[in-house]
Design a protein around this motif. Structure first.
Motif, PDB file in Angstrom:
ATOM      1  N   VAL A   1      -8.495  -1.519  -3.766  1.00 54.22           N
ATOM      2  CA  VAL A   1      -8.034  -0.435  -5.090  1.00 54.22           C
ATOM      3  C   VAL A   1      -6.365  -1.350  -4.862  1.00 54.22           C
TER       4      VAL A   1
ATOM      5  N   MET B   1       0.602  -1.426  -0.041  1.00 51.81           N
ATOM      6  CA  MET B   1       0.394   0.423  -0.001  1.00 51.81           C
ATOM      7  C   MET B   1       1.011   1.258  -0.081  1.00 51.81           C
TER       8      MET B   1
ATOM      9  N   ASP C   1     -10.851  -3.931   0.818  1.00 53.87           N
ATOM     10  CA  ASP C   1      -9.865  -2.909   1.631  1.00 53.87           C
ATOM     11  C   ASP C   1     -11.056  -1.744   1.250  1.00 53.87           C
TER      12      ASP C   1
ATOM     13  N   SER D   1      -2.238  -2.250  -5.697  1.00 56.29           N
ATOM     14  CA  SER D   1      -1.037  -1.066  -5.328  1.00 56.29           C
ATOM     15  C   SER D   1      -0.413  -1.893  -6.320  1.00 56.29           C
TER      16      SER D   1
ATOM     17  N   HIS E   1      -2.711   4.455  -2.364  1.00 49.16           N
ATOM     18  CA  HIS E   1      -3.094   3.707  -2.229  1.00 49.16           C
ATOM     19  C   HIS E   1      -4.479   4.323  -1.013  1.00 49.16           C
TER      20      HIS E   1
END
Length: 188
Positions: free
Chosen positions: A118, A46, A90, A120, A50
């Motif tokens: 999301v 992350m 997430d 990364s 992110h």
């Protein structure tokens, strides 16, 4: 007076290996981890980008839940049980009906109805699409895959997949009816 010696079973923190825990004996998955193929795996990779995207999406879903009076909760990093493993999406939306039905267990017994993942820099597209299929097979109705580096959102349902670019407005397809947001705002 008789004293009984005590035996310490304390484990030094550096000697603790969470991946060695038998997952079927525990209701909770340690913070920042998922159960993947029977192993505890740390979520890594992350970035600030992110985290910003995750916060933006969760905030927008939360605001919409309140303003539309649809009920439910928008959350981040909560654990759900898919047909295969325990995942920590997430961003997730849990409807008021499902909260009433299941309460708020430490591990939700199925996928959340609406999930945002999301990407990364360490995530492969194949892994994200596989994760979306896993969620959909376990009760999820709609998955948002967000790619901050390219400002693209892909929405996947059991019937269709849609791609939204930075110049477009993305909207929910099956859950949180009426929600929409310019893609550029999600990645701002």
């Amino acid at each position: 007076m008789v004293t009984t010696p005590t035996i310490s079973t304390a484990i030094e923190e550096e000697d603790f290996d969470a991946s060695a825990l038998p997952l079927d004996r525990y209701d909770e998955v340690p913070e920042g981890m998922e159960e993947v193929d029977g192993e505890l795996v740390e979520k890594t990779g992350m970035t600030i980008e992110h985290g910003t995207t995750q916060t933006n999406l969760a905030s927008e879903w939360k605001y919409y839940v309140r303003s539309s009076n649809q009920g439910g909760k928008a959350m981040t990093e909560v654990v759900c049980q898919t047909e295969k493993q325990k995942r920590r999406p997430d961003v997730a939306y849990l409807s008021a009906e499902l909260i009433e039905q299941f309460g708020q267990p430490s591990v939700f017994p199925q996928s959340f109805p609406l999930i945002g993942e999301v990407a990364s820099p360490k995530d492969s597209a194949e892994e994200l699409f596989a994760k979306a299929r896993e969620y959909l097979a376990s009760g999820c109705q709609e998955v948002w895959l967000l790619f901050p580096e390219n400002a693209i959102v892909i929405i996947i349902t059991s019937e269709k997949s849609l791609i939204f670019t930075e110049a477009e407005t993305v909207n929910t397809q099956t859950v949180l009816q009426g929600f929409s947001i310019p893609v550029a705002e999600l990645f701002a």
